[in-house]
Motif scaffolding. Structure first.
Motif, mmCIF file in Angstrom:
data_model
loop_
_atom_site.group_PDB
_atom_site.id
_atom_site.type_symbol
_atom_site.label_atom_id
_atom_site.label_comp_id
_atom_site.label_asym_id
_atom_site.label_seq_id
_atom_site.Cartn_x
_atom_site.Cartn_y
_atom_site.Cartn_z
ATOM 1 N N ASP A 181 0.832 -1.206 0.000
ATOM 2 C CA ASP A 181 0.000 0.000 0.000
ATOM 3 C C ASP A 181 0.866 1.256 0.000
ATOM 4 N N ASP A 182 1.895 1.264 0.828
ATOM 5 C CA ASP A 182 2.788 2.426 0.931
ATOM 6 C C ASP A 182 3.514 2.710 -0.375
ATOM 7 N N ARG A 183 3.647 1.705 -1.224
ATOM 8 C CA ARG A 183 4.350 1.862 -2.499
ATOM 9 C C ARG A 183 3.396 1.951 -3.694
ATOM 10 N N GLY A 184 2.101 2.001 -3.396
ATOM 11 C CA GLY A 184 1.103 2.171 -4.442
ATOM 12 C C GLY A 184 0.892 0.966 -5.334
ATOM 13 N N VAL A 185 1.244 -0.214 -4.852
ATOM 14 C CA VAL A 185 1.082 -1.441 -5.639
ATOM 15 C C VAL A 185 -0.327 -1.986 -5.424
ATOM 16 N N GLN A 186 -1.019 -2.248 -6.523
ATOM 17 C CA GLN A 186 -2.354 -2.824 -6.436
ATOM 18 C C GLN A 186 -2.240 -4.338 -6.331
ATOM 19 N N TYR A 187 -3.127 -4.927 -5.558
ATOM 20 C CA TYR A 187 -3.121 -6.372 -5.348
ATOM 21 C C TYR A 187 -4.538 -6.819 -5.012
ATOM 22 N N VAL A 188 -4.740 -8.111 -5.084
ATOM 23 C CA VAL A 188 -5.988 -8.732 -4.658
ATOM 24 C C VAL A 188 -5.671 -9.502 -3.387
ATOM 25 N N ALA A 189 -6.440 -9.268 -2.341
ATOM 26 C CA ALA A 189 -6.261 -9.996 -1.084
ATOM 27 C C ALA A 189 -7.338 -11.071 -0.991
ATOM 28 N N ALA A 190 -6.940 -12.278 -0.654
ATOM 29 C CA ALA A 190 -7.872 -13.395 -0.500
ATOM 30 C C ALA A 190 -7.689 -13.998 0.886
ATOM 31 N N ASP A 191 -8.752 -14.013 1.662
ATOM 32 C CA ASP A 191 -8.731 -14.538 3.031
ATOM 33 C C ASP A 191 -8.925 -16.052 2.985
ATOM 34 N N VAL A 192 -7.906 -16.782 3.373
ATOM 35 C CA VAL A 192 -7.973 -18.245 3.315
ATOM 36 C C VAL A 192 -8.934 -18.836 4.344
ATOM 37 N N THR A 193 -9.340 -18.045 5.345
ATOM 38 C CA THR A 193 -10.296 -18.547 6.331
ATOM 39 C C THR A 193 -11.732 -18.377 5.863
ATOM 40 N N ALA A 194 -11.952 -17.543 4.858
ATOM 41 C CA ALA A 194 -13.303 -17.272 4.371
ATOM 42 C C ALA A 194 -13.535 -17.771 2.950
ATOM 43 N N ASP A 195 -12.480 -18.151 2.252
ATOM 44 C CA ASP A 195 -12.572 -18.528 0.843
ATOM 45 C C ASP A 195 -11.910 -19.893 0.643
ATOM 46 N N ALA A 196 -12.737 -20.910 0.460
ATOM 47 C CA ALA A 196 -12.216 -22.277 0.317
ATOM 48 C C ALA A 196 -11.303 -22.413 -0.891
ATOM 49 N N ALA A 197 -11.611 -21.706 -1.976
ATOM 50 C CA ALA A 197 -10.762 -21.773 -3.173
ATOM 51 C C ALA A 197 -9.393 -21.166 -2.898
ATOM 52 N N ALA A 198 -9.357 -20.103 -2.102
ATOM 53 C CA ALA A 198 -8.083 -19.477 -1.746
ATOM 54 C C ALA A 198 -7.243 -20.431 -0.902
ATOM 55 N N LEU A 199 -7.873 -21.094 0.058
ATOM 56 C CA LEU A 199 -7.156 -22.061 0.897
ATOM 57 C C LEU A 199 -6.616 -23.201 0.044
#
Length: 76
Positions: A22-40
């Motif tokens: 965030d401090d460097r202005g880089v865009q990303y997608v965050a995926a919560d592995v506890t809420a998203d089975a596909a991410a886990l």
């Protein structure tokens, strides 16, 4: 370049990773592995058991790695 950060709530290294980008202005997608089975499942398929897991430009790693994050910021 697409950047995906697999995170979980209360993870200090996850927060440090997202804050660093965030401090460097880089865009990303965050995926919560506890809420998203596909991410886990994606994290497990990569062979990791700890968060954060960062996937960017065909590379991936686990943990807060400023030197790797700087590479992403330089390429973004």
């Amino acid at each position: 370049m697409q950047v995906i950060i697999y995170t979980k709530p209360g993870c200090v290294q996850c927060s440090a990773t997202t804050r660093y980008l965030d401090d460097r202005g880089v865009q990303y997608v965050a995926a919560d592995v506890t809420a998203d089975a596909a991410a886990l499942e994606a994290v497990q398929q990569l062979g990791y058991a700890a968060a954060p897991v960062v996937v960017a430009d065909g590379n991936h790693w686990s943990g807060f790695r400023p030197e790797k994050l700087d590479e992403i910021a330089g390429a973004a």
